[in-house]
Design an enzyme around this catalytic site. Structure first.
Site, PDB file in Angstrom:
ATOM      1  N   LYS A  38      49.278  -0.160  25.586  1.00 30.15           N
ATOM      2  CA  LYS A  38      47.898  -0.720  24.862  1.00 30.15           C
ATOM      3  C   LYS A  38      48.493  -2.815  25.089  1.00 30.15           C
ATOM      4  CE  LYS A  38      49.066   1.512  21.360  1.00 30.15           C
ATOM      5  NZ  LYS A  38      49.846   2.403  21.390  1.00 30.15           N
ATOM      6  N   GLY A  62      55.368  -1.011  19.048  1.00 28.57           N
ATOM      7  CA  GLY A  62      55.936  -1.825  19.163  1.00 28.57           C
ATOM      8  C   GLY A  62      54.995  -1.738  20.714  1.00 28.57           C
ATOM      9  N   HIS A  63      54.528  -2.903  21.208  1.00 26.28           N
ATOM     10  CA  HIS A  63      53.580  -3.476  21.856  1.00 26.28           C
ATOM     11  C   HIS A  63      54.464  -4.327  22.937  1.00 26.28           C
ATOM     12  CE1 HIS A  63      49.744  -1.929  19.220  1.00 26.28           C
ATOM     13  NE2 HIS A  63      50.765  -1.603  19.787  1.00 26.28           N
TER      14      HIS A  63
HETATM   15  P1  GDP Z   1      52.508   0.601  23.875  1.00 34.49           P
HETATM   16  O1  GDP Z   1      52.886   0.214  22.294  1.00 34.49           O
HETATM   17  O2  GDP Z   1      51.380   1.098  23.957  1.00 34.49           O
HETATM   18  O3  GDP Z   1      51.976  -0.944  24.201  1.00 34.49           O
HETATM   19  O4  GDP Z   1      53.482   0.411  25.274  1.00 34.49           O
HETATM   20  P2  GDP Z   1      54.818  -0.203  24.858  1.00 34.49           P
HETATM   21  O5  GDP Z   1      55.178  -1.184  25.043  1.00 34.49           O
HETATM   22  O6  GDP Z   1      55.303   0.984  23.628  1.00 34.49           O
HETATM   23  O7  GDP Z   1      54.982   0.758  26.250  1.00 34.49           O
HETATM   24  C1  GDP Z   1      55.165   1.066  27.286  1.00 34.49           C
HETATM   25  C2  GDP Z   1      56.304   0.371  28.104  1.00 34.49           C
HETATM   26  O8  GDP Z   1      56.052   0.617  29.838  1.00 34.49           O
HETATM   27  C3  GDP Z   1      55.911  -0.830  28.381  1.00 34.49           C
HETATM   28  O9  GDP Z   1      57.722  -1.288  28.885  1.00 34.49           O
HETATM   29  C4  GDP Z   1      55.614  -1.780  28.897  1.00 34.49           C
HETATM   30  O10 GDP Z   1      56.236  -2.914  30.197  1.00 34.49           O
HETATM   31  C5  GDP Z   1      55.768  -0.942  30.713  1.00 34.49           C
HETATM   32  N1  GDP Z   1      54.069  -0.700  31.275  1.00 34.49           N
HETATM   33  C6  GDP Z   1      53.408  -0.816  31.271  1.00 34.49           C
HETATM   34  N2  GDP Z   1      52.348  -0.490  32.354  1.00 34.49           N
HETATM   35  C7  GDP Z   1      53.577  -0.071  32.857  1.00 34.49           C
HETATM   36  C8  GDP Z   1      52.907   0.101  34.315  1.00 34.49           C
HETATM   37  O11 GDP Z   1      51.736   0.100  35.083  1.00 34.49           O
HETATM   38  N3  GDP Z   1      54.117  -0.010  35.375  1.00 34.49           N
HETATM   39  C9  GDP Z   1      55.263   0.365  34.689  1.00 34.49           C
HETATM   40  N4  GDP Z   1      56.170   0.892  35.691  1.00 34.49           N
HETATM   41  N5  GDP Z   1      55.786   0.376  33.849  1.00 34.49           N
HETATM   42  C10 GDP Z   1      54.522  -0.625  32.811  1.00 34.49           C
HETATM   43  P1  IMO Z   2      52.342   2.023  19.594  1.00 37.72           P
HETATM   44  O1  IMO Z   2      51.679   1.672  19.259  1.00 37.72           O
HETATM   45  C1  IMO Z   2      54.982   5.629  19.886  1.00 37.72           C
HETATM   46  C2  IMO Z   2      55.270   7.846  16.275  1.00 37.72           C
HETATM   47  C3  IMO Z   2      56.699   8.771  15.712  1.00 37.72           C
HETATM   48  C4  IMO Z   2      57.024   9.295  14.500  1.00 37.72           C
HETATM   49  C5  IMO Z   2      54.707   9.206  14.535  1.00 37.72           C
HETATM   50  C6  IMO Z   2      55.401   9.185  13.061  1.00 37.72           C
HETATM   51  O2  IMO Z   2      53.908   0.843  20.303  1.00 37.72           O
HETATM   52  O3  IMO Z   2      52.239   3.355  20.541  1.00 37.72           O
HETATM   53  P2  IMO Z   2      55.891   6.947  12.003  1.00 37.72           P
HETATM   54  O4  IMO Z   2      57.342   5.956  11.633  1.00 37.72           O
HETATM   55  O5  IMO Z   2      54.434   6.128  12.514  1.00 37.72           O
HETATM   56  O6  IMO Z   2      54.901   7.256  10.168  1.00 37.72           O
HETATM   57  O7  IMO Z   2      56.072   8.229  12.699  1.00 37.72           O
HETATM   58  O8  IMO Z   2      54.838   8.123  14.563  1.00 37.72           O
HETATM   59  N1  IMO Z   2      54.895   6.575  16.378  1.00 37.72           N
HETATM   60  C7  IMO Z   2      54.799   6.201  17.436  1.00 37.72           C
HETATM   61  N2  IMO Z   2      54.838   7.206  19.191  1.00 37.72           N
HETATM   62  N3  IMO Z   2      54.305   4.811  19.821  1.00 37.72           N
HETATM   63  C8  IMO Z   2      53.668   4.393  18.908  1.00 37.72           C
HETATM   64  O9  IMO Z   2      52.944   2.778  18.293  1.00 37.72           O
HETATM   65  C9  IMO Z   2      54.486   5.139  17.510  1.00 37.72           C
HETATM   66  N4  IMO Z   2      54.088   4.874  16.250  1.00 37.72           N
HETATM   67  C10 IMO Z   2      54.604   6.368  15.138  1.00 37.72           C
HETATM   68  O10 IMO Z   2      57.530   8.682  16.241  1.00 37.72           O
HETATM   69  O11 IMO Z   2      56.727  10.404  15.510  1.00 37.72           O
HETATM   70 MG    MG Z   3      54.452   1.341  21.663  1.00 43.16          MG
END
Ligand code: GDP
Ligand code: IMO
Ligand code: MG
Length: 466
Positions: A38, A62-63
């Site tokens: 996202k 964590g984005h």
């Molecule tokens: P979010 O929480 O939905 O914002 O996603 P996260 O940032 O936690 O996890 C997504 C991970 O995948 C991050 O490390 C991004 O940098 C990485 N990512 C996003 N899009 C792509 C993709 O198309 N390919 C690869 N290999 N990594 C990606």
């Molecule tokens: P983003 O925004 C993935 C999961 C936790 C646990 C459950 C409840 O980066 O996509 P909490 O601490 O919210 O009470 O935990 O939700 N969880 C996530 N899993 N991405 C997240 O955020 C999450 N935020 C919470 O691992 O299973």
């Molecule tokens: Mg995340």
């Protein structure tokens, strides 16, 4: 024209000039269990947004945004912050841990990212030290029934909000109110810490001193954000609502109790930002080309073994917030279709296609078998969901790198077929394909913001009732 035909038609259109058109108000949501990418998609769309609003969740999120090789990990601050002209709002539906938020502000400041456009809701709830302790202690106590939370105090913060005993950002801003609220809350929480967990009491004066310091740092950013958003809407500015977590982690519509304590689905944007549903023009879902889940809870398409490890390695599937290894599995079309329905999704961004590059065969779950019966829909009972056995359709892999692909035509035929299969199965157009973490590693299939609205497409197939 049917939705599928419309999709096929659109699939060849890959060079639309996305960023020269006016933006509508859009919600970006996770279509799986979080971590779908996202942050990357919000960053991409933020280029043409005036305002980006986080509407729920807290520092459990964590984005990750990767820009020119620099990696930014955002927990509370909207992913639009990397564009200097974009206002970024932490909305009233969020749970704010001021300690972590201030660390995040410091990190961005150190990187010369301007923070002048940040606003924080005065009615958002504040995560307190006892929330973090109780989150962790409650998890230990649950034993085998643990949820696998992030331990960031999210559940207890929202529990206090529902119980109407929470401390809000505006309380933090008023020294007298803060003192009174902290004494009152700690009195109660100390009894829990002592009687239930046998822990020493918290000293209210220490907590007051700590949180007064946070208040001083955050004060310049605190406003009535719902009013600011309304003001932006009336001035026809373009708002992007950034969801955290994902559909299957939604408190009401996810795999309860293995969920988070807020509403990540698109409907949550109205409550968590303080806008009416008529404000939202479009809903964009984000899903990985496979599935991951972090924490406990049923996950029918989970792959234990070599292929799962390969996905984890290639996808670097370790949590942005906790560093925990994410569980990996095949794409689950049943939950994908559910996410389309429950969010009223107009189009989808598929991320991490490149992670599948090496596979000779790729599976997609098209239905479940529950107690000997075929089931096409996501069951609302978690106990039933835990008994679901996936029924797979196997598709050929492409065994070629997609990381350098920049248009649909660049993609191997099998990759295009795979994506077309997903779109047809979920009945939603794929507007964006991501083939790597970088901003440039993105294929725009069709304009995600101004392309056809899915809801209008199925209205087309029924006679107009004038
Ligand atoms: P979010 O929480 O939905 O914002 O996603 P996260 O940032 O936690 O996890 C997504 C991970 O995948 C991050 O490390 C991004 O940098 C990485 N990512 C996003 N899009 C792509 C993709 O198309 N390919 C690869 N290999 N990594 C990606
Ligand atoms: P983003 O925004 C993935 C999961 C936790 C646990 C459950 C409840 O980066 O996509 P909490 O601490 O919210 O009470 O935990 O939700 N969880 C996530 N899993 N991405 C997240 O955020 C999450 N935020 C919470 O691992 O299973
Ligand atoms: Mg995340």
């Amino acid at each position: 024209m049917t939705l599928v035909a419309e999709y096929e038609d659109n699939f060849s259109l890959c060079k639309l000039n996305l960023f020269n058109k006016p933006l509508a108000n859009v919600v970006v949501i996770g279509a799986q269990w979080g971590d779908e990418g996202k942050g990357k998609i919000t960053d991409l769309l933020s280029k043409s947004a005036d305002v980006v609003v986080r509407y729920q969740g807290g520092v459990n999120a964590g984005h990750t945004v990767v820009v020119e090789g620099n990696t930014f990990k955002l927990h509370l601050i909207p992913s639009g912050i990397l564009y200097p002209g974009t206002d970024c709002i932490i909305g009233c539906g969020t749970a704010i841990d001021p300690q972590v938020l201030i660390q995040e502000l410091d990190q961005l400041e150190a990187l010369n990212i301007p923070l002048g456009n940040l606003l924080i809701s005065q009615t958002a709830h504040v995560t307190m030290p006892y929330h973090r302790s109780i989150d962790r202690l409650a998890e230990e106590r649950r034993g085998e029934r643990k949820i696998g939370t992030t331990g960031r105090g999210i559940g207890p913060t929202y529990a206090d909000k529902s119980e109407r005993t929470g401390i809000r950002v505006q309380d933090l801003m008023d020294k007298e109110v803060l003192r009174e609220q902290i004494y009152w809350a700690i009195n109660h929480k100390n009894a829990i810490l002592d009687k239930l967990y046998n822990l020493p009491p918290l000293d209210p004066e220490e907590v007051i001193a700590e949180y007064s310091g946070y208040a001083d740092r955050l004060r310049p950013y605190v406003v009535d954000t719902a009013l600011k958003i309304y003001d932006a809407i009336t001035r026809r500015r373009n708002i992007l609502f950034e969801g955290a977590q994902g559909t299957l982690l939604d408190l009401d519509h996810g795999t309860y109790p293995y969920v988070t304590s807020s509403n990540p689905i698109a409907g949550g944007a109205c409550v968590g930002a303080g806008v009416g549903p008529t404000t939202i023009d479009r809903v964009i879902g984000v899903a990985k080309a496979y599935t991951t889940r972090v924490g406990e809870g049923p996950f029918p398409t989970e792959i234990k073994g070599e292929v799962g490890e390969m996905l984890c390695d290639r996808g670097a599937e370790f949590g942005t917030t906790t560093g925990r290894q994410r569980r990996c599995g095949w794409f689950d079309g049943v939950i994908g279709r559910y996410a389309v329905r429950i969010n009223g999704m107009d189009c989808l961004a598929i991320t991490k296609l490149d992670v599948l590059d090496e596979l000779a065969e790729i599976k997609v779950c098209v239905a479940y078998e529950i107690d000997g019966q075929r089931c096409e829909d996501f069951p609302s009972s978690s106990r039933k969901f835990a008994r679901c056995q996936p029924i797979y359709q196997t598709l050929p892999g492409w065994q070629r790198s997609t990381a350098e692909c920049r248009s649909v035509e660049d993609l191997p035929k099998q990759a295009r077929d795979y994506l077309r299969f997903l779109a047809e199965f979920m009945q939603v157009p794929i507007a964006i394909i991501s083939v790597g973490p970088g901003r440039e590693q993105t294929i725009i299939v069709e304009d995600p913001i101004h392309g056809p609205k899915r809801s209008l497409l199925y209205a087309d197939s029924t006679p107009a009732r004038v």
